[in-house]
Design a protein around this motif. Structure first.
Motif, mmCIF file in Angstrom:
data_model
loop_
_atom_site.group_PDB
_atom_site.id
_atom_site.type_symbol
_atom_site.label_atom_id
_atom_site.label_comp_id
_atom_site.label_asym_id
_atom_site.label_seq_id
_atom_site.Cartn_x
_atom_site.Cartn_y
_atom_site.Cartn_z
ATOM 1 N N LYS A 509 8.558 -26.503 34.169
ATOM 2 C CA LYS A 509 8.054 -25.784 32.993
ATOM 3 C C LYS A 509 8.462 -24.320 33.115
ATOM 4 O O LYS A 509 8.019 -23.619 34.018
ATOM 5 C CB LYS A 509 6.528 -25.914 32.925
ATOM 6 N N VAL A 510 9.302 -23.861 32.157
ATOM 7 C CA VAL A 510 9.815 -22.489 32.231
ATOM 8 C C VAL A 510 8.798 -21.516 31.674
ATOM 9 O O VAL A 510 8.399 -20.560 32.333
ATOM 10 C CB VAL A 510 11.159 -22.369 31.484
ATOM 11 N N GLU A 511 8.315 -21.761 30.438
ATOM 12 C CA GLU A 511 7.347 -20.840 29.843
ATOM 13 C C GLU A 511 6.775 -21.439 28.571
ATOM 14 O O GLU A 511 7.290 -22.431 28.031
ATOM 15 C CB GLU A 511 7.990 -19.487 29.532
ATOM 16 N N THR A 512 5.706 -20.801 28.080
ATOM 17 C CA THR A 512 5.135 -21.099 26.763
ATOM 18 C C THR A 512 4.938 -19.770 26.042
ATOM 19 O O THR A 512 4.425 -18.811 26.623
ATOM 20 C CB THR A 512 3.777 -21.818 26.884
ATOM 21 N N ILE A 513 5.357 -19.719 24.802
ATOM 22 C CA ILE A 513 5.146 -18.542 23.960
ATOM 23 C C ILE A 513 4.527 -19.032 22.670
ATOM 24 O O ILE A 513 5.202 -19.678 21.851
ATOM 25 C CB ILE A 513 6.463 -17.783 23.674
ATOM 26 N N GLY A 514 3.229 -18.741 22.480
ATOM 27 C CA GLY A 514 2.548 -19.245 21.302
ATOM 28 C C GLY A 514 2.529 -20.752 21.322
ATOM 29 O O GLY A 514 2.019 -21.386 22.238
ATOM 30 N N ASP A 515 3.091 -21.378 20.287
ATOM 31 C CA ASP A 515 3.133 -22.836 20.225
ATOM 32 C C ASP A 515 4.414 -23.399 20.818
ATOM 33 O O ASP A 515 4.599 -24.620 20.841
ATOM 34 C CB ASP A 515 2.988 -23.295 18.773
ATOM 35 N N ALA A 516 5.336 -22.536 21.288
ATOM 36 C CA ALA A 516 6.615 -22.988 21.844
ATOM 37 C C ALA A 516 6.432 -23.361 23.310
ATOM 38 O O ALA A 516 5.785 -22.647 24.081
ATOM 39 C CB ALA A 516 7.659 -21.899 21.702
ATOM 40 N N TYR A 517 7.026 -24.502 23.694
ATOM 41 C CA TYR A 517 6.929 -25.034 25.062
ATOM 42 C C TYR A 517 8.347 -25.317 25.535
ATOM 43 O O TYR A 517 9.108 -26.011 24.849
ATOM 44 C CB TYR A 517 6.092 -26.318 25.055
ATOM 45 N N MET A 518 8.714 -24.788 26.711
ATOM 46 C CA MET A 518 10.087 -24.909 27.207
ATOM 47 C C MET A 518 10.083 -25.521 28.602
ATOM 48 O O MET A 518 9.371 -25.061 29.494
ATOM 49 C CB MET A 518 10.757 -23.538 27.254
ATOM 50 N N VAL A 519 10.887 -26.566 28.791
ATOM 51 C CA VAL A 519 11.060 -27.158 30.113
ATOM 52 C C VAL A 519 12.541 -27.351 30.366
ATOM 53 O O VAL A 519 13.359 -27.340 29.429
ATOM 54 C CB VAL A 519 10.325 -28.508 30.263
ATOM 55 N N VAL A 520 12.894 -27.560 31.638
ATOM 56 C CA VAL A 520 14.281 -27.774 32.016
ATOM 57 C C VAL A 520 14.336 -28.843 33.099
ATOM 58 O O VAL A 520 13.444 -28.924 33.955
ATOM 59 C CB VAL A 520 14.944 -26.466 32.503
ATOM 60 N N GLY A 521 15.367 -29.663 33.056
ATOM 61 C CA GLY A 521 15.623 -30.648 34.094
ATOM 62 C C GLY A 521 16.887 -30.288 34.844
ATOM 63 O O GLY A 521 17.876 -29.861 34.241
ATOM 64 N N GLY A 522 16.861 -30.444 36.165
ATOM 65 C CA GLY A 522 18.020 -30.073 36.980
ATOM 66 C C GLY A 522 18.004 -28.649 37.459
ATOM 67 O O GLY A 522 18.950 -28.192 38.104
ATOM 68 N N VAL A 523 16.930 -27.922 37.195
ATOM 69 C CA VAL A 523 16.734 -26.547 37.660
ATOM 70 C C VAL A 523 15.268 -26.430 38.076
ATOM 71 O O VAL A 523 14.386 -26.932 37.355
ATOM 72 C CB VAL A 523 17.050 -25.526 36.538
ATOM 73 N N PRO A 524 14.940 -25.797 39.186
ATOM 74 C CA PRO A 524 15.815 -25.114 40.156
ATOM 75 C C PRO A 524 16.440 -26.056 41.189
ATOM 76 O O PRO A 524 17.252 -25.630 41.985
ATOM 77 C CB PRO A 524 14.859 -24.135 40.828
ATOM 78 N N VAL A 525 16.020 -27.346 41.195
ATOM 79 C CA VAL A 525 16.602 -28.313 42.129
ATOM 80 C C VAL A 525 17.558 -29.210 41.347
ATOM 81 O O VAL A 525 17.118 -29.959 40.461
ATOM 82 C CB VAL A 525 15.508 -29.164 42.811
ATOM 83 N N PRO A 526 18.844 -29.155 41.611
ATOM 84 C CA PRO A 526 19.797 -29.977 40.856
ATOM 85 C C PRO A 526 19.559 -31.464 41.111
ATOM 86 O O PRO A 526 19.390 -31.904 42.245
ATOM 87 C CB PRO A 526 21.162 -29.543 41.401
ATOM 88 N N VAL A 527 19.530 -32.241 40.020
ATOM 89 C CA VAL A 527 19.413 -33.698 40.097
ATOM 90 C C VAL A 527 20.358 -34.304 39.076
ATOM 91 O O VAL A 527 20.610 -33.718 38.015
ATOM 92 C CB VAL A 527 17.965 -34.180 39.838
ATOM 93 N N SER A 528 20.873 -35.471 39.361
ATOM 94 C CA SER A 528 21.821 -36.106 38.447
ATOM 95 C C SER A 528 21.131 -36.729 37.242
ATOM 96 O O SER A 528 21.766 -36.980 36.217
ATOM 97 C CB SER A 528 22.611 -37.180 39.204
ATOM 98 N N THR A 529 19.807 -36.976 37.333
ATOM 99 C CA THR A 529 19.069 -37.625 36.231
ATOM 100 C C THR A 529 18.338 -36.605 35.365
ATOM 101 O O THR A 529 17.312 -36.930 34.767
ATOM 102 C CB THR A 529 18.059 -38.627 36.819
#
Length: 732
Positions: A509-529
């Motif tokens: 989970k990178v951050e939330t701003i108001g109603d916005a929700y941001m996530v990332v896969g493969g960061v900070p630990v790289p994974v192929s899936t």
């Protein structure tokens, strides 16, 4: 019982069954984790621990208690009582016979100790009857464990002990438990000595018998010989002394004077605390000091039980009971009503000593001393060291015990401080874990650890990752029509569900701003899936959002989700409130996918589609759309995961409803009734429970292969090895 007993029980459980078993045991028994050695605890604590141990370990109480008895013996040895135990007796009979004396000595330090009492009888067949008396019922099975362990360790003897009688002892006041054990000895033959004090007694006895037979033969030969040969000096010595024992082989016959060379006055002064009484308990003689304290004893012929009561052993004050326990130490206490007025405000005097039956006089001699533990007790009774005979070790014992009690008090204080420090350390560790959990919620763990160590975190490039953005449809209109607290409650309810999903799919989970929700896969630990994880997370978001109510309409809220795959640069920005941020055009495109999305749909870019194309996901083509700042882009919608159930995606336990691998997370418009029915149950459940899902999150399983970065690193390492090998071959 003293904390020493409970500490031993804890040590046994931890050592043989593990720390987890002890923690489970103490929680079920409702007791603390540690005990102070010199602190007195309720007997019920020990009984509870034994009872719960039987249930948790699944063994009967007698086995638990016997094992505890064996361990208690070893625990006492490790705690510094080894030499004290070894010197109690030269054989098992003497060892048991002097256990009461040991308890009497220990009671000087453990003043509230309520120890059991032992009496042993020899049988003609070599077995023994061990009588066990105790105020505590149900603990008799400890005795075989302790006695068997001591016999094996000190005397190299194996024992078999069985209960032959169990009664409520009527002779003893308080209706104490009286258990009679039949003790049978089985010698253990071993080539190795068990220890320096326990050489094989059977071997010594056999050797002594052989020597005696040889000497008797020599004596007969010399007597029958006409000219007996004179023995050498060393042969004479060998004939008198048993090997390694120092005892006269043919027995010891004491020499008594024809008349007693001591007058009555000297005897009464030399033994100031002694009494002689007959079968009717009439006092015939008393020492001068006891006469001084109890003036009634100056009247010869008075009854002893009028002035004293028996404290230990707790038997009726009759000559037959005293004879039965004649090998025990007897403790007498003066009766308050028979003492002079000056004594009635003081603590009563206790006497401790041994009983000796004088058969020729048909009288009992009680050789005793004042039972005083400290100088304070001496002062309370307004007595002085001079009142005790110079040869009486009670004088030294009072002074030594005064010092020992002071040391015990210091030791007790240290134990208390140690326990306080342990509790503080435990609380500190708990607070540290909370702080770390909060820190790891804000930053990736390896980044947070680097910052804690004062290191600088370098920005890192990730060649491929998947980013997701989401927002609430008509959020601006909702805010305009609701109170701020309603908005906070709605967002909190939604974000708690989303946060739980990050654990299920292991995305960051990178951050939330108001109603916005941001996530990332493969960061900070790289994974192929990374793309699969984010896609399943997005499907879970759509399902979870249906459990969150719109405070204006009362209907479930709707969210838009956008996903894009590409390269990013990641790093920590700022020193105050540092954040782990992502930079690059991939972030912008993912945001555009969300803003150009459709309510309750998952919008995919073409790169995200390519990553999911062969991964058991159902997707539909949206076609070309105009994207702000990017021009025309070909996009897609994610419909469902064809290989995973709703419970797997939501991280819930599997249910029978999921049989057949039917996917309940489909969001096709053609199947709204099925979705509404499945979520109406969840909605009603969340209305009666706290917003936060109490069900533990079950992580979904992913099979990760090596990433491009890992493959690149592997190739570089192989190249370096090849270069080194090549240069080595060239030099050869």
């Amino acid at each position: 019982m003293y904390g020493f007993i409970n500490t031993c029980l804890k040590s046994l459980v931890v050592e043989k069954y593990g720390e987890e078993t002890w923690e489970k045991l103490r929680l079920q028994a409702g007791v603390q984790d540690s005990f102070l050695t010199f602190e007195v605890y309720n007997d019920e604590i020990t009984m509870q621990l034994v009872d719960k141990a039987c249930k948790i370990l699944g063994v009967p109480a007698d086995m638990v208690l016997r094992e505890f008895g064996e361990y208690f013996f070893e625990f006492c040895k490790r705690s510094g009582y080894d030499h004290m135990l070894r010197t109690l007796g030269g054989n098992l009979y003497e060892f048991i016979e002097n256990l009461d004396a040991l308890h009497s000595y220990l009671s000087l330090s453990y003043q509230e100790m309520n120890a059991p009492s032992f009496r042993v009888e020899k049988n003609e067949d070599g077995s023994m009857h061990l009588h066990y008396y105790s105020d505590r019922r149900g603990l008799c099975h400890i005795v075989p464990g302790i006695i068997s362990a001591a016999a094996l360790d000190f005397f190299n003897i194996e024992l078999s002990m069985e209960i032959v009688n169990q009664t409520e002892e009527e002779e003893r006041t308080g209706k104490k438990e009286h258990i009679v054990f039949l003790v049978t000895q089985n010698p253990v033959f071993s080539y190795k000595e068990r220890n320096e004090f326990s050489s094989s007694s059977q071997y010594v006895a056999d050797s002594a018998k052989q020597i005696e037979n040889q000497q008797n033969k020599e004596v007969l030969d010399s007597e029958s010989s006409v000219c007996p040969v004179k023995k050498s000096h060393w042969k004479t010595i060998r004939g008198m002394i048993t090997l390694g024992r120092g005892k006269l082989l043919r027995g010891f016959d004491p020499v008594y004077p024809k008349s007693l060379w001591i007058d009555t006055k000297t005897f009464c002064n030399g033994l100031p605390f002694h009494m002689v009484f007959d079968k009717e308990l009439r006092v015939k003689q008393a020492g001068v000091s006891i006469q001084k304290i109890v003036p009634g004893l100056q009247t010869m012929g008075i009854f002893l039980d009028h002035y004293f009561s028996i404290v230990h052993p707790e038997v009726p004050f009759t000559i037959s009971s005293i004879q039965k326990f004649i090998n025990s130490q007897f403790v007498f206490q003066t009766r308050r009503e028979m003492m002079p007025e000056s004594w009635k405000q003081r603590p009563m005097l206790e006497l401790r000593g041994q009983m000796i039956w004088m058969e020729s006089l048909q009288c009992m001699l009680y050789l005793c001393s004042p039972l005083l533990r400290t100088l304070h007790e001496l002062e309370e009774r307004q007595m002085h060291i001079a009142d005790i005979a110079p040869h009486d070790v009670t004088r030294d014992l009072i002074l030594l015990n005064q010092q020992r009690l002071a040391e015990m008090e210091l030791s007790n204080q240290l134990e208390r401080k140690k326990e306080e420090l342990r509790i503080l350390s435990k609380h500190l560790e708990e607070e540290k874990k909370k702080t770390e959990a909060l820190l790891y919620a804000m930053l990736p763990q390896h980044v947070a650890n680097q910052l804690k160590e004062g290191k600088r975190v370098e920005a890192g490039e990730f060649k491929e990752c998947t980013i997701l953005f989401s927002d609430v449809v008509t959020f601006t209109n909702i805010c305009a029509q609701c109170e701020p607290i309603q908005i906070v409650l709605m967002l909190n309810s939604m974000y708690l569900r989303f946060d739980r999903l990050t654990t299920v799919h292991n995305v960051y989970k990178v951050e939330t701003i108001g109603d916005a929700y941001m996530v990332v896969g493969g960061v900070p630990v790289p994974v192929s899936t990374h793309a699969e994880r984010v896609a399943n997370f997005a499907l879970g978001m759509i399902i979870a959002a249906k459990d969150v109510q719109n405070p204006v309409s009362g209907n479930p809220i709707q969210i838009r989700v956008g996903i894009h795959t590409g390269p990013v640069l990641a790093g920590v920005v700022g020193e105050k409130m540092p954040r782990y941020c992502l930079f690059g055009d991939t972030v912008n495109i993912a945001s555009r996918m969300e803003s150009h999305g459709v309510p309750s749909k998952i919008h995919l870019s073409s790169s995200a589609y390519q990553c999911l194309k062969y991964k058991n996901f159902e997707m539909t083509e949206r076609g070309e759309i105009e994207v702000k700042g990017k021009g025309k882009m070909h996009t897609y919608f994610l419909i469902r995961n064809k290989a995973a159930t709703e419970n797997e995606i939501m991280g819930r336990p599997m249910k029978d409803l999921d049989s057949g691998r039917e996917s309940a997370q489909s969001i096709q418009e053609g199947r709204p009734e099925t979705i509404q029915v499945s979520f109406s149950v969840l909605l009603s459940a969340t209305q009666t429970q706290p917003e936060k899902d109490q069900t533990p999150a079950i992580a979904m399983k992913y099979i990760d292969g090596p990433t491009d970065e890992q493959n690149s690193l592997k190739r570089r390492n192989q190249a370096k090895i090849a270069d080194l090998t090549g240069s080595y071959l060239v030099t050869i």
